[in-house]
Motif scaffolding. Structure first.
Motif, mmCIF file in Angstrom:
data_model
loop_
_atom_site.group_PDB
_atom_site.id
_atom_site.type_symbol
_atom_site.label_atom_id
_atom_site.label_comp_id
_atom_site.label_asym_id
_atom_site.label_seq_id
_atom_site.Cartn_x
_atom_site.Cartn_y
_atom_site.Cartn_z
ATOM 1 N N THR A 78 0.824 -1.205 0.000
ATOM 2 C CA THR A 78 0.000 0.000 0.000
ATOM 3 C C THR A 78 0.860 1.257 0.000
ATOM 4 O OG1 THR A 78 -1.760 -1.158 1.201
ATOM 5 C CG2 THR A 78 -1.813 1.252 1.227
ATOM 6 N N SER A 79 1.878 1.302 0.869
ATOM 7 C CA SER A 79 2.730 2.491 0.953
ATOM 8 C C SER A 79 3.541 2.687 -0.320
ATOM 9 C CB SER A 79 3.674 2.390 2.156
ATOM 10 O OG SER A 79 4.517 1.253 2.054
ATOM 11 N N THR A 80 3.950 1.573 -0.964
ATOM 12 C CA THR A 80 4.722 1.675 -2.209
ATOM 13 C C THR A 80 3.904 2.332 -3.313
ATOM 14 O OG1 THR A 80 6.059 -0.264 -1.675
ATOM 15 C CG2 THR A 80 5.950 0.383 -3.985
ATOM 16 N N ILE A 81 2.667 1.885 -3.481
ATOM 17 C CA ILE A 81 1.845 2.444 -4.567
ATOM 18 C C ILE A 81 1.442 3.882 -4.255
ATOM 19 C CG2 ILE A 81 -0.433 1.698 -3.727
ATOM 20 C CD1 ILE A 81 -1.073 0.974 -6.653
ATOM 21 N N LEU A 82 1.280 4.219 -2.965
ATOM 22 C CA LEU A 82 0.955 5.593 -2.605
ATOM 23 C C LEU A 82 2.128 6.525 -2.873
ATOM 24 C CD1 LEU A 82 -1.096 5.083 0.699
ATOM 25 C CD2 LEU A 82 -1.950 5.764 -1.547
ATOM 26 N N LYS A 83 3.361 6.021 -2.686
ATOM 27 C CA LYS A 83 4.544 6.832 -3.003
ATOM 28 C C LYS A 83 4.610 7.134 -4.489
ATOM 29 C CE LYS A 83 7.590 5.282 0.756
ATOM 30 N NZ LYS A 83 8.815 4.494 1.083
ATOM 31 N N GLU A 84 4.202 6.175 -5.321
ATOM 32 C CA GLU A 84 4.240 6.380 -6.770
ATOM 33 C C GLU A 84 3.137 7.342 -7.225
ATOM 34 O OE1 GLU A 84 4.051 2.658 -8.739
ATOM 35 O OE2 GLU A 84 5.893 1.868 -7.854
ATOM 36 N N LEU A 85 1.935 7.210 -6.644
ATOM 37 C CA LEU A 85 0.807 8.028 -7.081
ATOM 38 C C LEU A 85 0.783 9.400 -6.422
ATOM 39 C CD1 LEU A 85 -2.019 5.318 -7.006
ATOM 40 C CD2 LEU A 85 -0.715 6.108 -8.977
ATOM 41 N N MET A 86 1.223 9.485 -5.167
ATOM 42 C CA MET A 86 1.225 10.732 -4.395
ATOM 43 C C MET A 86 -0.121 11.453 -4.483
ATOM 44 S SD MET A 86 4.003 10.624 -2.872
ATOM 45 C CE MET A 86 3.756 12.178 -2.053
ATOM 46 N N PRO A 87 -1.221 10.794 -4.088
ATOM 47 C CA PRO A 87 -2.532 11.446 -4.159
ATOM 48 C C PRO A 87 -2.691 12.486 -3.052
ATOM 49 C CG PRO A 87 -2.743 9.319 -3.086
ATOM 50 C CD PRO A 87 -1.301 9.431 -3.527
ATOM 51 N N PRO A 88 -3.476 13.536 -3.271
ATOM 52 C CA PRO A 88 -3.702 14.534 -2.223
ATOM 53 C C PRO A 88 -4.637 14.039 -1.129
ATOM 54 C CG PRO A 88 -4.961 15.079 -4.175
ATOM 55 C CD PRO A 88 -4.112 13.907 -4.544
ATOM 56 N N ASN A 89 -5.458 13.033 -1.453
ATOM 57 C CA ASN A 89 -6.410 12.477 -0.488
ATOM 58 C C ASN A 89 -6.283 10.960 -0.454
ATOM 59 O OD1 ASN A 89 -8.221 14.990 0.126
ATOM 60 N ND2 ASN A 89 -8.061 14.893 -2.102
ATOM 61 N N ILE A 90 -6.250 10.381 0.750
ATOM 62 C CA ILE A 90 -6.192 8.928 0.925
ATOM 63 C C ILE A 90 -7.333 8.530 1.847
ATOM 64 C CG2 ILE A 90 -4.835 6.973 1.758
ATOM 65 C CD1 ILE A 90 -2.317 8.623 1.242
ATOM 66 N N ILE A 91 -8.212 7.642 1.374
ATOM 67 C CA ILE A 91 -9.347 7.175 2.171
ATOM 68 C C ILE A 91 -9.166 5.680 2.407
ATOM 69 C CG2 ILE A 91 -11.848 6.994 2.308
ATOM 70 C CD1 ILE A 91 -12.054 9.308 0.378
ATOM 71 N N LEU A 92 -9.103 5.279 3.672
ATOM 72 C CA LEU A 92 -8.893 3.886 4.041
ATOM 73 C C LEU A 92 -10.241 3.242 4.357
ATOM 74 C CD1 LEU A 92 -5.820 4.427 6.387
ATOM 75 C CD2 LEU A 92 -5.810 3.877 3.946
ATOM 76 N N VAL A 93 -10.575 2.171 3.635
ATOM 77 C CA VAL A 93 -11.856 1.488 3.829
ATOM 78 C C VAL A 93 -11.628 -0.023 3.835
ATOM 79 C CG1 VAL A 93 -13.203 3.333 2.747
ATOM 80 C CG2 VAL A 93 -12.307 1.483 1.335
ATOM 81 N N HIS A 94 -12.678 -0.765 4.207
ATOM 82 C CA HIS A 94 -12.698 -2.219 4.090
ATOM 83 C C HIS A 94 -11.566 -2.869 4.896
ATOM 84 C CE1 HIS A 94 -13.967 -5.963 2.410
ATOM 85 N NE2 HIS A 94 -12.787 -6.223 1.870
ATOM 86 N N GLY A 95 -11.623 -2.682 6.200
ATOM 87 C CA GLY A 95 -10.624 -3.293 7.066
ATOM 88 C C GLY A 95 -11.050 -3.253 8.513
ATOM 89 N N GLU A 96 -10.368 -4.044 9.347
ATOM 90 C CA GLU A 96 -10.652 -4.071 10.788
ATOM 91 C C GLU A 96 -10.237 -2.738 11.397
ATOM 92 O OE1 GLU A 96 -10.311 -4.506 14.899
ATOM 93 O OE2 GLU A 96 -8.496 -4.420 13.663
ATOM 94 N N ALA A 97 -11.062 -2.200 12.312
ATOM 95 C CA ALA A 97 -10.910 -0.832 12.791
ATOM 96 C C ALA A 97 -9.540 -0.573 13.398
ATOM 97 C CB ALA A 97 -12.015 -0.513 13.798
ATOM 98 N N ASN A 98 -9.060 -1.464 14.287
ATOM 99 C CA ASN A 98 -7.772 -1.240 14.946
ATOM 100 C C ASN A 98 -6.620 -1.253 13.939
ATOM 101 O OD1 ASN A 98 -8.962 -1.028 17.494
ATOM 102 N ND2 ASN A 98 -8.833 -3.241 17.865
ATOM 103 N N GLU A 99 -6.649 -2.219 13.005
ATOM 104 C CA GLU A 99 -5.584 -2.307 11.999
ATOM 105 C C GLU A 99 -5.620 -1.106 11.059
ATOM 106 O OE1 GLU A 99 -3.122 -4.455 11.921
ATOM 107 O OE2 GLU A 99 -3.923 -5.313 13.778
ATOM 108 N N MET A 100 -6.834 -0.648 10.752
ATOM 109 C CA MET A 100 -6.945 0.535 9.897
ATOM 110 C C MET A 100 -6.381 1.761 10.605
ATOM 111 S SD MET A 100 -8.515 -0.183 6.951
ATOM 112 C CE MET A 100 -9.613 1.085 6.406
ATOM 113 N N GLY A 101 -6.602 1.822 11.943
ATOM 114 C CA GLY A 101 -6.046 2.934 12.701
ATOM 115 C C GLY A 101 -4.530 2.923 12.705
ATOM 116 N N ARG A 102 -3.931 1.721 12.833
ATOM 117 C CA ARG A 102 -2.475 1.599 12.792
ATOM 118 C C ARG A 102 -1.940 1.995 11.423
ATOM 119 N NH1 ARG A 102 -0.830 -4.246 14.391
ATOM 120 N NH2 ARG A 102 1.216 -3.330 13.963
ATOM 121 N N LEU A 103 -2.639 1.556 10.374
ATOM 122 C CA LEU A 103 -2.213 1.903 9.011
ATOM 123 C C LEU A 103 -2.283 3.409 8.809
ATOM 124 C CD1 LEU A 103 -1.446 1.216 6.091
ATOM 125 C CD2 LEU A 103 -3.871 0.781 5.625
#
Length: 286
Positions: A78-103
Motif C-alpha cells: 500500500t505504501s509503495t503504490i501511494l509513493k508512486e501516485l502521491m494522491p492529495p487524499n487517501i481514504i482507508l476502507v474495508h478493514g478491521e478498525a484497529n488495523e486501519m487505525g495503525r495503518l
C-alpha cells in the motif's frame, strides 16, 4: 440476473436500473455503464449485440497501463503504490478498525512532509474532498481580442502540442488499428504532413520532437483527442525499447557479416575465385 435500483441521486435523474436483457430497447439507451472488462456476463452479451453498429462506441477506461496491487494489500504494498501516485487524499476502507487505525498512523508519519489528507471513515460516514478545478486555455486570433464575461460561452478550435520523437508514419499506423477512419491530408491543405482521425481531429507533424492536435470541442471529439494523446504517450514509452532492440539487431548483423567474410575467405583459399581447387606445391599454386 436483474440489476436492482437502490436509489438514484436527484442529480442523476436521467439514469435508470438495467432491466432483463430481453427487455432492453437499444433506442432508449444513450450511455450504458458496466463494472468489469467485458470478459463474460451481461455486459459481454450487450457488447456483442451492439458492437457491429458504427453508431455505437465502446469506451474502456483504465486499461492503458497496468499496475500490480492486491485487493488485500499489506502495508508495504500500500505504501509503495501511494509513493508512486502521491494522491492529495487517501481514504482507508474495508478493514478491521484497529488495523486501519495503525495503518493510518503509519501513513501520517510517512507523508508528514506533504500536504496529504488521510481519512479512515466509519461506515456511512460522509467524506468531503476539495479539488482545484481551475483550467486555463490560451487563445489566439479573434478570441484573444476580448476577455469573455463570467458564464459566457466561448467556441473555437482547440490546439494541443505534444512531445513526440517517433516516426510520424508509425503513429498513423497505430491509429489505424484503433480508428476506422484515418485519412492523410494534402500538403497544400495542412501545410505539411498531417492526417485526420475519425473525421474530427487533425494530427500535424510540427518538428522532429513535436506533433500537434487540432479539433473543435464536443464530447466525441474530446474523447478522440484523449485516445490519441494516450496512444502517443504509450508509443513514447516504447521508443527506448525499440532503439535498444535495433542496436542489438545491428550488432548481430555485423557479427554475422564478419563470420560470412571469414567463411568466404576460407572457401576462396581452397577453391579459388572461379571455384576451382587451388593446390600449392613447394609454394607454387596450380
Amino acid at each position: 440476473m436483474k440489476w436492482f435500483d437502490c436509489g438514484i441521486h436527484p442529480a442523476y435523474s436521467g439514469m435508470a436500473a438495467l432491466p432483463y436483457i430481453d427487455e432492453i430497447d437499444p433506442s432508449t439507451i444513450n450511455v450504458l455503464l458496466v463494472t468489469h472488462g467485458l470478459q463474460s456476463g451481461l455486459s459481454r452479451q450487450l457488447f456483442e449485440m451492439w458492437c457491429s453498429d458504427k453508431k455505437n462506441a465502446c469506451v474502456i477506461p483504465g486499461y492503458v497501463h497496468y499496475i500490480s496491487f492486491s485487493a488485500h494489500a499489506d502495508f508495504a504494498q500500500t505504501s509503495t503504490i501511494l509513493k508512486e501516485l502521491m494522491p492529495p487524499n487517501i481514504i482507508l476502507v474495508h478493514g478491521e478498525a484497529n488495523e486501519m487505525g495503525r495503518l493510518k498512523q503509519k501513513l501520517i508519519t510517512q507523508f508528514a512532509d506533504r500536504n496529504t489528507k488521510i481519512i479512515s471513515p466509519k461506515n456511512c460516514q460522509s467524506v468531503e474532498m476539495f479539488f482545484n478545478s481551475e483550467k486555463r486555455e490560451k487563445t489566439i486570433g479573434r478570441l484573444a481580442g476580448k476577455t469573455p464575461e463570467v458564464g459566457e460561452t466561448v467556441s473555437g478550435l482547440l490546439r494541443s502540442t505534444i512531445a513526440y520523437t517517433g516516426a510520424f508514419g508509425v503513429l498513423k499506423h497505430r491509429l489505424k488499428q484503433i480508428f476506422e477512419s484515418v485519412e492523410s491530408l494534402p500538403d497544400e491543405e495542412s501545410e505539411g504532413p498531417a492526417f485526420r482521425v475519425h473525421e474530427r481531429l487533425t494530427v500535424k507533424y510540427e518538428s522532429e520532437k513535436h506533433i500537434s492536435l487540432h479539433w473543435r470541442p464536443d464530447p466525441i471529439s474530446n474523447m478522440v483527442s484523449d485516445s490519441v494523446v494516450a496512444l502517443v504517450l504509450n508509443i513514447s514509452r516504447e521508443i527506448p525499447k525499440v532503439a535498444v532492440e535495433s542496436e542489438e539487431a545491428t550488432k548481430t548483423e555485423e557479427e554475422n557479416n564478419k563470420k560470412a567474410e571469414k567463411v568466404l575467405h576460407a572457401l576462396v583459399s581452397l577453391f579459388g575465385e572461379n571455384g576451382k581447387p587451388v593446390i600449392s606445391v613447394d609454394g607454387n599454386a596450380s
